[in-house]
Each structure stands twice: as C-alpha cells, then as structure tokens.
Design an enzyme around this catalytic site. Structure first.
Site, PDB file in Angstrom:
ATOM      1  N   ARG A   1       0.814  -1.216   0.000  1.00  0.00           N
ATOM      2  CA  ARG A   1       0.000   0.000   0.000  1.00  0.00           C
ATOM      3  C   ARG A   1       0.846   1.264   0.000  1.00  0.00           C
ATOM      4  O   ARG A   1       1.935   1.275   0.572  1.00  0.00           O
ATOM      5  CB  ARG A   1      -0.970   0.013   1.180  1.00  0.00           C
ATOM      6  CG  ARG A   1      -0.324  -0.131   2.557  1.00  0.00           C
ATOM      7  CD  ARG A   1      -1.323  -0.829   3.482  1.00  0.00           C
ATOM      8  NE  ARG A   1      -0.983  -0.803   4.879  1.00  0.00           N
ATOM      9  CZ  ARG A   1      -0.143  -1.668   5.475  1.00  0.00           C
ATOM     10  NH1 ARG A   1       0.506  -2.569   4.774  1.00  0.00           N
ATOM     11  NH2 ARG A   1       0.048  -1.589   6.769  1.00  0.00           N
TER      12      ARG A   1
ATOM     13  N   ARG B   1       1.279  16.407  10.661  1.00  0.00           N
ATOM     14  CA  ARG B   1       1.882  16.969   9.446  1.00  0.00           C
ATOM     15  C   ARG B   1       1.853  18.488   9.485  1.00  0.00           C
ATOM     16  O   ARG B   1       1.813  19.146   8.452  1.00  0.00           O
ATOM     17  CB  ARG B   1       1.135  16.462   8.194  1.00  0.00           C
ATOM     18  CG  ARG B   1       1.279  14.980   7.980  1.00  0.00           C
ATOM     19  CD  ARG B   1       1.208  14.592   6.506  1.00  0.00           C
ATOM     20  NE  ARG B   1       1.423  13.160   6.383  1.00  0.00           N
ATOM     21  CZ  ARG B   1       0.443  12.265   6.198  1.00  0.00           C
ATOM     22  NH1 ARG B   1      -0.811  12.656   6.072  1.00  0.00           N
ATOM     23  NH2 ARG B   1       0.725  10.978   6.123  1.00  0.00           N
TER      24      ARG B   1
ATOM     25  N   ASP C   1       2.856   5.199  15.617  1.00  0.00           N
ATOM     26  CA  ASP C   1       3.695   5.257  14.429  1.00  0.00           C
ATOM     27  C   ASP C   1       5.114   5.469  14.952  1.00  0.00           C
ATOM     28  O   ASP C   1       5.405   6.504  15.551  1.00  0.00           O
ATOM     29  CB  ASP C   1       3.254   6.425  13.533  1.00  0.00           C
ATOM     30  CG  ASP C   1       3.324   6.053  12.079  1.00  0.00           C
ATOM     31  OD1 ASP C   1       4.386   5.569  11.658  1.00  0.00           O
ATOM     32  OD2 ASP C   1       2.323   6.246  11.381  1.00  0.00           O
TER      33      ASP C   1
HETATM   34  C1  LIG Z   1      -0.386   4.743   8.304  1.00  0.00           C
HETATM   35  C2  LIG Z   1       0.232   4.430   7.039  1.00  0.00           C
HETATM   36  C3  LIG Z   1      -0.316   3.478   6.173  1.00  0.00           C
HETATM   37  C4  LIG Z   1      -1.578   2.736   6.501  1.00  0.00           C
HETATM   38  O1  LIG Z   1      -1.364   1.809   7.520  1.00  0.00           O
HETATM   39  P1  LIG Z   1      -2.539   0.842   7.928  1.00  0.00           P
HETATM   40  O2  LIG Z   1      -1.985   0.162   9.137  1.00  0.00           O
HETATM   41  O3  LIG Z   1      -2.793  -0.062   6.780  1.00  0.00           O
HETATM   42  O4  LIG Z   1      -3.732   1.682   8.231  1.00  0.00           O
HETATM   43  C5  LIG Z   1       0.306   3.216   5.003  1.00  0.00           C
HETATM   44  N1  LIG Z   1       1.437   3.843   4.645  1.00  0.00           N
HETATM   45  C6  LIG Z   1       2.011   4.750   5.451  1.00  0.00           C
HETATM   46  C7  LIG Z   1       3.271   5.410   5.005  1.00  0.00           C
HETATM   47  C8  LIG Z   1       1.425   5.086   6.676  1.00  0.00           C
HETATM   48  O5  LIG Z   1       1.988   6.011   7.461  1.00  0.00           O
END
Ligand SMILES: *Cc1c(COP(=O)(O)O)cnc(C)c1O
Ligand code: SF4
Length: 347
Positions: A92, A110, A306
């Site tokens: 993704r 951001r 994160d």
């Molecule tokens: C948060 C994020 C996603 C999506 O993460 P999911 O856990 O699938 O919701 C994808 N790419 C990046 C760079 C992100 O920061």
C-alpha cells in the site's frame, strides 16, 4: 475553502471564540502554524477550554518545541520516492494530492507541511504519482490522504478516483478525511457522487470527541452511509480532549451509532509544539484496558503508535497474555489473571 472560515486572531475574537486579551498569543501561533475554524466547528465550541476548542484554537504552548519532537515525526520523507507518494509497506501507498485542510488541528502530525499554501499536486506531479502506482503491481491499496483529499473539487476528485479505478492491481481505495466533521455541508451530493468507484472505496473519518457529532455532522455521515461507502473512524489520543475512559467510550459509541467502525486510536506523534497534548503510553494502555471492560467490541479501535523514524505503525497494547510456566496467564477485562493451559500447539 469557504470564505466564512475563521483564520486570524481577529476572526476568532470577533466570533467570540477567544477573549481579546489573547489576540497577541493567537497571532504569534498563527504566524507559525496554519489556523482555520469552519463555522460548523465554531458552532460546536462551548467555551475556550472545551474539547472541540482545544483541538482547533491556538495556544501559546504550541511555540514550545521539545527536543524529541521532529518536523517529520513519522519519517515519511525517507519513503517518498516521488512527490505526493509515501511507500513504506509493500502492498500500500499513501497518495497525497493536496496539503490543505478545511480546519487545522493544533496537534497535527503533518503541521509542518499542511496549510493554506499547501496547494494540490499539479497535473504533471499527479501524473507522476499515478505512474509510480501503475508501474508497481504489488500496490493493492491506495490510501488517499493529505491534507484533506475531500477539499479537492468534486471534479478533480472524480478524475483521481477514475484514474485509480483504471489501474487493475489496485483493489482498494482508502480516503482519510476530517471533512464530515469539519465542513459537513461540503459532504453533499456532488462530492459523494465523485466518490463512486469500481473499486472498494473505504472512507476513514477523523474524529476525537463525541461533541464533534453535531446534527450537521451526523447528517453528512448519514449521506455517506446511504451512498454505500464503508466508514471507519480514526482518532488521536489527546490530553485535555479525550484522555478519560468515559470520554473515549462516548466517542466510540457515537461512531458506531453513526455506522462508523473505530479503526485506530493513534498515540500522539512527536510533532513540534504538541507536548501539551501528549500523555504516556502506559496511560493510553490503561485507558484501552478500561474501555475493553466497558463497551462493545464494535467500539474497540486498535491503539497504535507510528514509530518515529519511519519504522511503521504497530499496536501498542495493552497485552492480555503473558507466559506462565508451560502455559499462559491471561488477564480478563477486570484485570484478573486466569491460567490458559498448554495445548497441542507445540507449547
Ligand atoms: C499509516 C500508514 C499506512 C496505513 O497503515 P494501515 O496500518 O494499513 O492503516 C500506510 N502507509 C504509510 C506510510 C502510513 O503512514
Ligand atoms: S485534518 Fe488531518 S491533516 Fe489536516 S490539520 Fe487536522 S490532523 Fe492535520
């Protein structure tokens, strides 16, 4: 955005949202970070200290940057191969077509990159971003974020969705937006029509307090629902806004009652000048533990962090299972431990 958005200290004072003595403080913050409060958000604010006000009205504390805070708190830059794309996971990508929002959240991760000057990708840049996705069959999902992608005009949004629809390996389009809360009137027929897609299109709505679900916001969510768009919720855990079990309970109940499945509760990122919004991970885990005992499983998001530096998002507990001799000790929702015996799974 609509010209009735409040953007300056004078606007906020004139609207009665802040007292005139705070004009200099607001001006100082507004010259550093974007400010925008829509009339629909202003209508939800009951006082300068209420949980909606705290999310949107500037405070002097934003100018205090602590040493561990970073301009790029989750390390997006390192994973940005072309402008507007962040590709951290194989399956993704983030696609950021616009860096402006209808409102500016004081805790935004951001905040160094979003603002009214953060205009949309131009046609060539957008084409390059789409070409990147087209060339990589491993990309199964495109997460359209920003800024707020629902700030694009319905025509540009429809063009973007059509372009993604035309990429065979893209199965899922996910849009992250605060628009249903921030500017519900914008979530009207033309914008909803622009979201029509051949692919599975999921909309993730950002909301942090039950008080954000005013009548206009609930109506916007209902319009999205009637269009058959699956809705998820994402929230940020914020000191002074939603850092109590009862407050989180009310928020997630409001989401589920409005047909929004809570997806993530984000531990706040280390964005500059946001220390006053952060609480400890342990406090967050304790809130999640209490929530587990109080509300339906439908109302339970994953509590995620994160990892600074671009190492990805992971759930940060609480964990209910611990090794106990040859078996396990599992905590129940009341915190009581129970033995789970070794089975035939190799233990
Ligand atoms: C948060 C994020 C996603 C999506 O993460 P999911 O856990 O699938 O919701 C994808 N790419 C990046 C760079 C992100 O920061
Ligand atoms: S809507 Fe999202 S991107 Fe925009 S200011 Fe708020 S948190 Fe940041």
């Amino acid at each position: 955005m609509a010209s009735d958005t409040l953007r300056t200290a004078d606007d906020l004072v004139a609207a009665g949202l802040v007292s005139p003595e705070r004009r200099a403080e607001i001006d100082a913050v507004a010259s550093r970070y974007a400010v925008a409060v829509t009339p629909e958000i202003a209508a939800l604010i009951g006082g300068a200290d209420d949980p909606v006000a705290r999310q949107y009205l500037p405070q002097a504390a934003e100018l205090n940057v602590s040493p561990q805070e970073r301009a790029d708190p989750i390390g997006d830059e390192r994973f940005s191969p072309v402008k507007g794309i962040v590709h951290r996971y194989p399956d993704r990508v983030l696609l950021m077509p616009i860096h402006a929002c209808a409102v500016y959240c004081r805790f935004c991760f951001r905040r160094e990159t979003v603002g009214p000057g953060g205009e949309a990708l131009n046609a060539a840049e957008l084409e390059a971003a789409l070409a990147y996705i087209r060339a990589r069959p491993a990309i199964w999902e495109v997460i359209v974020t920003g800024g707020d992608p629902l700030l694009l005009s319905p025509r540009r949004l429809a063009d973007l969705i059509h372009a993604l629809d035309a990429i065979p390996h893209v199965a899922v389009i996910r849009i992250h937006s605060r628009m249903p809360m921030a500017s519900p009137r914008r979530v009207a027929a033309p914008l909803i029509a622009a979201l029509a897609s051949d692919k599975a299109l999921w909309l993730v709505i950002h909301a942090n307090h039950a008080a954000e679900f005013g009548a206009a916001q609930r109506a916007a969510v209902a319009r999205l629902n009637r269009a058959g768009i699956p809705l998820l919720g994402q929230s940020v855990l914020l000191k002074g806004v939603n850092d109590a079990a009862a407050t989180l309970e009310a928020l997630f109940r409001a989401m589920v009652a409005n047909r929004i499945k809570p997806y993530y509760l984000h531990h706040p990122d280390l964005a500059p000048g946001t220390a006053h919004f952060r609480l400890g991970l342990e406090a967050g885990q304790e809130l999640m533990r209490r929530l587990r005992g109080r509300v339906s499983g439908l109302c339970q998001p994953s509590y995620v962090l994160d990892i600074p530096g671009g190492h990805g998002k992971v759930p940060v507990g609480p964990c209910y299972a611990a090794r106990d001799g040859d078996g396990w000790r599992i905590a129940d929702p009341n915190g009581q431990g129970h033995r789970y015996p070794p089975g035939d799974g190799g233990e």
